[in-house]
Scaffold this motif. Structure first.
Motif, short mmCIF file in Angstrom:
data_model
loop_
_atom_site.label_atom_id
_atom_site.label_comp_id
_atom_site.label_asym_id
_atom_site.label_seq_id
_atom_site.Cartn_x
_atom_site.Cartn_y
_atom_site.Cartn_z
N PHE A 154 -0.76 15.39 6.63
CA PHE A 154 -0.88 13.98 7.01
C PHE A 154 0.48 13.31 7.01
O PHE A 154 1.43 13.79 6.40
CB PHE A 154 -1.82 13.23 6.05
CG PHE A 154 -1.49 13.43 4.58
CD1 PHE A 154 -0.60 12.60 3.93
CD2 PHE A 154 -2.09 14.47 3.88
CE1 PHE A 154 -0.31 12.79 2.59
CE2 PHE A 154 -1.80 14.67 2.53
CZ PHE A 154 -0.91 13.83 1.88
N ASP A 155 0.57 12.21 7.75
CA ASP A 155 1.80 11.43 7.81
C ASP A 155 1.89 10.49 6.62
O ASP A 155 0.87 10.08 6.06
CB ASP A 155 1.84 10.60 9.11
CG ASP A 155 1.87 11.48 10.35
OD1 ASP A 155 2.47 12.57 10.28
OD2 ASP A 155 1.28 11.08 11.37
N ALA A 156 3.11 10.13 6.25
CA ALA A 156 3.29 9.16 5.18
C ALA A 156 2.78 7.81 5.65
O ALA A 156 3.14 7.35 6.74
CB ALA A 156 4.77 9.06 4.80
N PRO A 157 1.93 7.13 4.87
CA PRO A 157 1.41 5.83 5.30
C PRO A 157 2.53 4.80 5.34
O PRO A 157 3.45 4.80 4.53
CB PRO A 157 0.36 5.49 4.22
CG PRO A 157 0.77 6.30 3.04
CD PRO A 157 1.39 7.56 3.58
N SER A 158 2.44 3.88 6.31
CA SER A 158 3.48 2.84 6.45
C SER A 158 3.26 1.70 5.48
O SER A 158 4.14 0.90 5.24
CB SER A 158 3.46 2.30 7.88
OG SER A 158 2.16 1.80 8.21
N ALA A 159 2.07 1.61 4.90
CA ALA A 159 1.77 0.56 3.94
C ALA A 159 0.76 1.12 2.94
O ALA A 159 0.07 2.09 3.23
CB ALA A 159 1.18 -0.66 4.65
N PRO A 160 0.68 0.52 1.73
CA PRO A 160 -0.29 0.99 0.75
C PRO A 160 -1.69 0.98 1.32
O PRO A 160 -2.07 0.05 2.05
CB PRO A 160 -0.13 0.00 -0.41
CG PRO A 160 1.24 -0.54 -0.26
CD PRO A 160 1.49 -0.60 1.22
N MET A 161 -2.48 2.05 1.02
CA MET A 161 -3.83 2.15 1.51
C MET A 161 -4.80 1.62 0.46
O MET A 161 -4.72 1.97 -0.71
CB MET A 161 -4.18 3.60 1.86
CG MET A 161 -3.27 4.17 2.94
SD MET A 161 -3.63 5.91 3.27
CE MET A 161 -5.28 5.75 4.00
N CYS A 162 -5.70 0.77 0.88
CA CYS A 162 -6.69 0.21 -0.03
C CYS A 162 -8.08 0.67 0.40
O CYS A 162 -8.39 0.70 1.59
CB CYS A 162 -6.66 -1.31 0.00
SG CYS A 162 -5.06 -1.99 -0.54
N HIS A 163 -8.89 1.04 -0.56
CA HIS A 163 -10.24 1.52 -0.25
C HIS A 163 -11.23 0.70 -1.07
O HIS A 163 -10.98 0.35 -2.19
CB HIS A 163 -10.41 2.99 -0.59
CG HIS A 163 -9.44 3.87 0.15
ND1 HIS A 163 -9.33 3.89 1.51
CD2 HIS A 163 -8.49 4.74 -0.33
CE1 HIS A 163 -8.40 4.75 1.87
NE2 HIS A 163 -7.87 5.26 0.78
#
Length: 258
Positions: A249-258
């Motif tokens: 997977f690619d590095a996320p550009s912003a924090p991921m919230c679930h």
């Protein structure tokens, strides 16, 4: 370092040398390893020490014993489980099994399937949005690859979603459960997997034909709709000696919230 290595038990040192020989290609898949008598003569050890050394390789899943024939390098190729690609809509949305991303052209069989209507366990009902007294559709399967059981899977879905659909049948049709959920208007678009490991129960060892000392990998996957509704929980038990888990997977550009 050499002195430290020398203090290790003899059986461990013998196992290490055999493992190195396998990794270097001296012994290939399906080749017979030196037997207890051979190891006793070569290393000047007792039979029990030689037996323990071979036992280490069996417990690691590197070797397997064949009754009356000896101990052989295990020929089974581990499954490279592509944790992200296998769940792409291009897989199940086009009628392919999500397994096709992992096994290439190898022979996969689901040799045990059961579908039942059950009260959800507490850890499932705390996640799935079930109405009061609502039952769950429970799908249990055993997956066999190249004649070796490799995975046990139990899926839970709200009966309000599954009732009257192919999800309640042993054969869910092309694309499997996720394709049927999409047809019902509950397309899974987000997935969460939680992974841990432990030693198997006796029942798991029997069902997966596992060598003693081999751990299992536990993967709990929850599927969510676009609206964030959980529609399936799939609890999987994997023979750890049969798998490589791969996540690309690619590095996320912003924090991921679930």
């Amino acid at each position: 370092m050499a002195a430290t290595d020398d203090r290790r038990p003899k059986y461990q040192r013998i196992a290490d040398s055999l493992r190195e020989a396998i990794q270097s290609g001296e012994y290939g898949p399906g080749d017979r390893l030196p037997g207890e008598n051979d190891l006793m003569t070569t290393h000047g050890v007792a039979r029990m020490t030689a037996r323990q050394a071979l036992g280490v390789l069996r417990d690691e899943g590197i070797a397997e014993a064949r009754k009356g024939a000896g101990v052989f390098v295990r020929a089974f190729r581990p499954i490279r489980r592509h944790g992200i690609q296998r769940l792409a809509r291009d897989q199940w949305g086009n009628g392919r099994s999500i397994w096709s991303a992992d096994i290439e052209h190898r022979a996969l069989e689901v040799d045990r399937v059961s579908v039942s209507e059950e009260v959800a366990p507490e850890h499932v009902s705390s996640v799935l949005p079930l109405a009061d007294q609502e039952m769950t559709c429970v799908r249990r399967r055993r997956f066999v690859l190249d004649s070796k059981p490799v995975l046990l899977a139990t899926s839970y879905l709200p009966m309000s979603l599954a009732a009257g659909s192919a999800i309640t049948q042993e054969d869910t049709g092309p694309g499997g459960t996720y394709a049927r959920l999409t047809e019902l208007g509950h397309e899974p678009v987000h997935f969460r997997e939680e992974i841990r490991s432990r030693m198997p129960s006796k029942d798991e060892m029997a069902q997966l034909s596992m060598a003693p000392g081999t751990p299992v990998i536990l993967i709990c996957r929850t599927a969510f709709t676009e609206q964030g509704r959980p529609v399936e929980i799939n609890e999987m038990t994997l023979d750890a000696a049969s798998y490589v888990l791969e996540y690309d997977f690619d590095a996320p550009s912003a924090p991921m919230c679930h």
